[in-house]
Motif scaffolding. Structure first.
Motif, PDB file in Angstrom:
ATOM      1  N   ALA A   7      56.666  92.572  80.502  1.00 57.00           N
ATOM      2  CA  ALA A   7      57.648  91.625  81.024  1.00 57.00           C
ATOM      3  C   ALA A   7      58.233  90.770  79.903  1.00 57.00           C
ATOM      4  CB  ALA A   7      56.997  90.729  82.067  1.00 57.00           C
ATOM      5  N   VAL A   8      59.496  90.418  80.074  1.00 60.02           N
ATOM      6  CA  VAL A   8      60.183  89.560  79.109  1.00 60.02           C
ATOM      7  C   VAL A   8      60.873  88.441  79.880  1.00 60.02           C
ATOM      8  CG1 VAL A   8      61.996  89.428  77.383  1.00 60.02           C
ATOM      9  CG2 VAL A   8      60.556  91.468  77.502  1.00 60.02           C
ATOM     10  N   ASP A   9      60.493  87.216  79.597  1.00 59.95           N
ATOM     11  CA  ASP A   9      61.153  86.081  80.250  1.00 59.95           C
ATOM     12  C   ASP A   9      62.494  85.821  79.583  1.00 59.95           C
ATOM     13  OD1 ASP A   9      59.164  85.566  82.097  1.00 59.95           O
ATOM     14  OD2 ASP A   9      58.030  84.315  80.699  1.00 59.95           O
ATOM     15  N   LEU A  10      63.499  85.566  80.385  1.00 58.59           N
ATOM     16  CA  LEU A  10      64.809  85.230  79.846  1.00 58.59           C
ATOM     17  C   LEU A  10      64.831  83.758  79.449  1.00 58.59           C
ATOM     18  CD1 LEU A  10      67.071  87.202  82.330  1.00 58.59           C
ATOM     19  CD2 LEU A  10      65.854  87.995  80.304  1.00 58.59           C
ATOM     20  N   ASP A  11      65.759  83.404  78.589  1.00 59.18           N
ATOM     21  CA  ASP A  11      65.809  82.053  78.019  1.00 59.18           C
ATOM     22  C   ASP A  11      66.705  81.157  78.872  1.00 59.18           C
ATOM     23  OD1 ASP A  11      65.869  79.813  76.497  1.00 59.18           O
ATOM     24  OD2 ASP A  11      66.423  80.817  74.622  1.00 59.18           O
ATOM     25  N   ARG A  12      66.090  80.266  79.640  1.00 63.18           N
ATOM     26  CA  ARG A  12      66.847  79.363  80.506  1.00 63.18           C
ATOM     27  C   ARG A  12      67.544  78.245  79.750  1.00 63.18           C
ATOM     28  NH1 ARG A  12      63.228  81.746  83.604  1.00 63.18           N
ATOM     29  NH2 ARG A  12      63.647  82.005  85.853  1.00 63.18           N
ATOM     30  N   ARG A  13      67.222  78.100  78.460  1.00 67.27           N
ATOM     31  CA  ARG A  13      67.861  77.051  77.663  1.00 67.27           C
ATOM     32  C   ARG A  13      69.233  77.484  77.146  1.00 67.27           C
ATOM     33  NH1 ARG A  13      63.160  76.462  73.397  1.00 67.27           N
ATOM     34  NH2 ARG A  13      63.461  78.718  73.593  1.00 67.27           N
ATOM     35  N   ARG A  14      69.511  78.756  77.225  1.00 69.12           N
ATOM     36  CA  ARG A  14      70.794  79.254  76.720  1.00 69.12           C
ATOM     37  C   ARG A  14      71.895  78.985  77.734  1.00 69.12           C
ATOM     38  NH1 ARG A  14      70.446  85.222  74.423  1.00 69.12           N
ATOM     39  NH2 ARG A  14      72.582  84.589  73.941  1.00 69.12           N
ATOM     40  N   TRP A  19      71.904  85.703  85.226  1.00 70.12           N
ATOM     41  CA  TRP A  19      72.253  87.035  85.719  1.00 70.12           C
ATOM     42  C   TRP A  19      72.836  87.892  84.597  1.00 70.12           C
ATOM     43  CZ3 TRP A  19      77.230  88.474  85.009  1.00 70.12           C
ATOM     44  CH2 TRP A  19      78.206  87.474  84.939  1.00 70.12           C
ATOM     45  N   HIS A  20      73.557  87.239  83.673  1.00 69.97           N
ATOM     46  CA  HIS A  20      74.136  87.983  82.550  1.00 69.97           C
ATOM     47  C   HIS A  20      73.040  88.397  81.576  1.00 69.97           C
ATOM     48  CE1 HIS A  20      76.592  88.782  78.950  1.00 69.97           C
ATOM     49  NE2 HIS A  20      77.532  89.090  79.815  1.00 69.97           N
ATOM     50  N   CYS A  48      62.101  91.561  89.106  1.00 67.65           N
ATOM     51  CA  CYS A  48      61.939  90.107  89.115  1.00 67.65           C
ATOM     52  C   CYS A  48      60.745  89.703  88.266  1.00 67.65           C
ATOM     53  CB  CYS A  48      61.746  89.607  90.555  1.00 67.65           C
ATOM     54  SG  CYS A  48      63.212  89.764  91.586  1.00 67.65           S
ATOM     55  N   ASP A  49      59.639  90.455  88.409  1.00 67.00           N
ATOM     56  CA  ASP A  49      58.432  90.162  87.620  1.00 67.00           C
ATOM     57  C   ASP A  49      58.662  90.440  86.135  1.00 67.00           C
ATOM     58  OD1 ASP A  49      57.099  89.470  89.935  1.00 67.00           O
ATOM     59  OD2 ASP A  49      56.200  91.451  90.200  1.00 67.00           O
ATOM     60  N   LEU A  50      59.345  91.547  85.844  1.00 65.38           N
ATOM     61  CA  LEU A  50      59.577  91.926  84.451  1.00 65.38           C
ATOM     62  C   LEU A  50      60.453  90.923  83.723  1.00 65.38           C
ATOM     63  CD1 LEU A  50      60.212  95.767  84.797  1.00 65.38           C
ATOM     64  CD2 LEU A  50      58.327  94.706  83.553  1.00 65.38           C
ATOM     65  N   VAL A  53      62.898  86.309  86.820  1.00 63.49           N
ATOM     66  CA  VAL A  53      64.034  85.702  87.509  1.00 63.49           C
ATOM     67  C   VAL A  53      63.937  85.984  89.001  1.00 63.49           C
ATOM     68  CG1 VAL A  53      65.580  85.825  85.520  1.00 63.49           C
ATOM     69  CG2 VAL A  53      65.456  87.755  87.096  1.00 63.49           C
ATOM     70  N   SER A  54      64.822  85.358  89.759  1.00 69.35           N
ATOM     71  CA  SER A  54      64.811  85.508  91.208  1.00 69.35           C
ATOM     72  C   SER A  54      65.442  86.829  91.642  1.00 69.35           C
ATOM     73  CB  SER A  54      65.581  84.356  91.861  1.00 69.35           C
ATOM     74  OG  SER A  54      66.964  84.466  91.569  1.00 69.35           O
ATOM     75  N   ARG A  55      65.223  87.203  92.903  1.00 69.76           N
ATOM     76  CA  ARG A  55      65.799  88.422  93.447  1.00 69.76           C
ATOM     77  C   ARG A  55      67.334  88.344  93.469  1.00 69.76           C
ATOM     78  NH1 ARG A  55      63.688  92.595  96.742  1.00 69.76           N
ATOM     79  NH2 ARG A  55      61.687  91.501  96.731  1.00 69.76           N
ATOM     80  N   ILE A  56      67.867  87.149  93.744  1.00 71.22           N
ATOM     81  CA  ILE A  56      69.325  86.981  93.764  1.00 71.22           C
ATOM     82  C   ILE A  56      69.916  87.286  92.383  1.00 71.22           C
ATOM     83  CG2 ILE A  56      71.184  85.283  93.973  1.00 71.22           C
ATOM     84  CD1 ILE A  56      69.588  83.922  96.162  1.00 71.22           C
TER      85      ILE A  56
END
Length: 248
Positions: A7-14, A19-20, A48-50, A53-56
């Motif tokens: 899994a790789v968490d996306l960066d919410r600070r960017r 979604w992009h 979502c786990d990988l 992020v949310s399902r949406i």
């Protein structure tokens, strides 16, 4: 089901929307070959786990990748990586080369034949010349992302392009060459699409079984002086699509 990397968490600070980022992460795994063409990608909950992020967010990313022709969804089965398909949307008066580059597709061309031939009834009517009058035929295999997409047979009025075969044609845009060499600038084109079976000779060149479905395309292109080109094409049905948005 394909194997997946951790899994790789996306960066919410960017500032880039999640979604992009999710779309880019999924695309990266496809382009790297981790999820190859025709393979099934993980289900939404697993994505979502990988991606963390949310399902949406995942659904938004998947919808965009499907619209771009990278994924296909099969009801009751899941989401699959498409074979390298060129999806043409709203189109202007452009050459194949320009159209593919605008879609982000690496484009190539192989000249199969160059010849002076008598105009058939169909070609003569399209070019507004007498049947049997000499025209220049340029037959090319068109390539997108290193795989065959279609075969195009361009018939040009010989009186509009004198000396065309006296020089080596570049692999790029024929329209650009005609503009630079003969001052011909297309202003309008009419296209007719129908579905047909790919004949044996063309099937071999396109790498598909004989009789496979394909797009049969006829195009008449005109400039300020009238029609100068009639092109008949066979495009692979599994690699070329046209998608339009219709509004009231």
């Amino acid at each position: 089901m394909t194997k997946t990397t951790p899994a790789v968490d996306l960066d919410r600070r960017r500032p880039e929307p999640l979604w992009h980022q999710a779309e880019r992460a999924i695309r990266s795994r496809i382009e790297s070959g981790e999820w190859p063409p025709a393979s099934q990608i993980p289900a939404e909950d697993r994505l979502c786990d990988l991606l963390g992020v949310s399902r949406i967010t995942v659904r938004h990313a998947l919808k965009n990748l499907e619209a771009q022709g990278l994924l296909r969804r099969e009801h009751g089965r899941g989401t699959f990586v498409r074979s390298a398909t060129v999806v043409a949307g709203a189109r202007g008066l452009t050459s194949f080369t320009e159209e593919m580059r605008a879609l982000g597709v690496s484009v190539g061309s192989l000249v199969l034949e160059r010849a002076r031939v008598p105009a058939s009834t169909l070609v003569a009517a399209a070019l507004e010349i007498d049947e049997g009058e000499e025209v220049f035929l340029i037959r090319r295999l068109r390539i997108g992302n290193d795989a065959p997409v279609g075969i195009q047979n361009a018939h040009l009025r010989a009186d509009r392009v004198p000396g065309l075969f006296d020089e080596e044609l570049a692999e790029g845009s024929l329209y650009l060459h005609l503009k630079r060499r003969f001052g011909i600038e297309p202003v309008e084109a009419t296209e007719l699409y129908r579905v047909g079976a790919v004949p044996a000779e063309e099937a071999k060149l396109l790498g598909v079984p004989e009789g496979s479905p394909g797009f049969i395309v006829e195009r008449v292109t005109v400039d300020a002086r009238g029609p100068f080109e009639f092109t008949s094409s066979i495009m692979r049905g599994d690699r070329y699509e046209i998608r339009s948005t219709l509004r009231l």
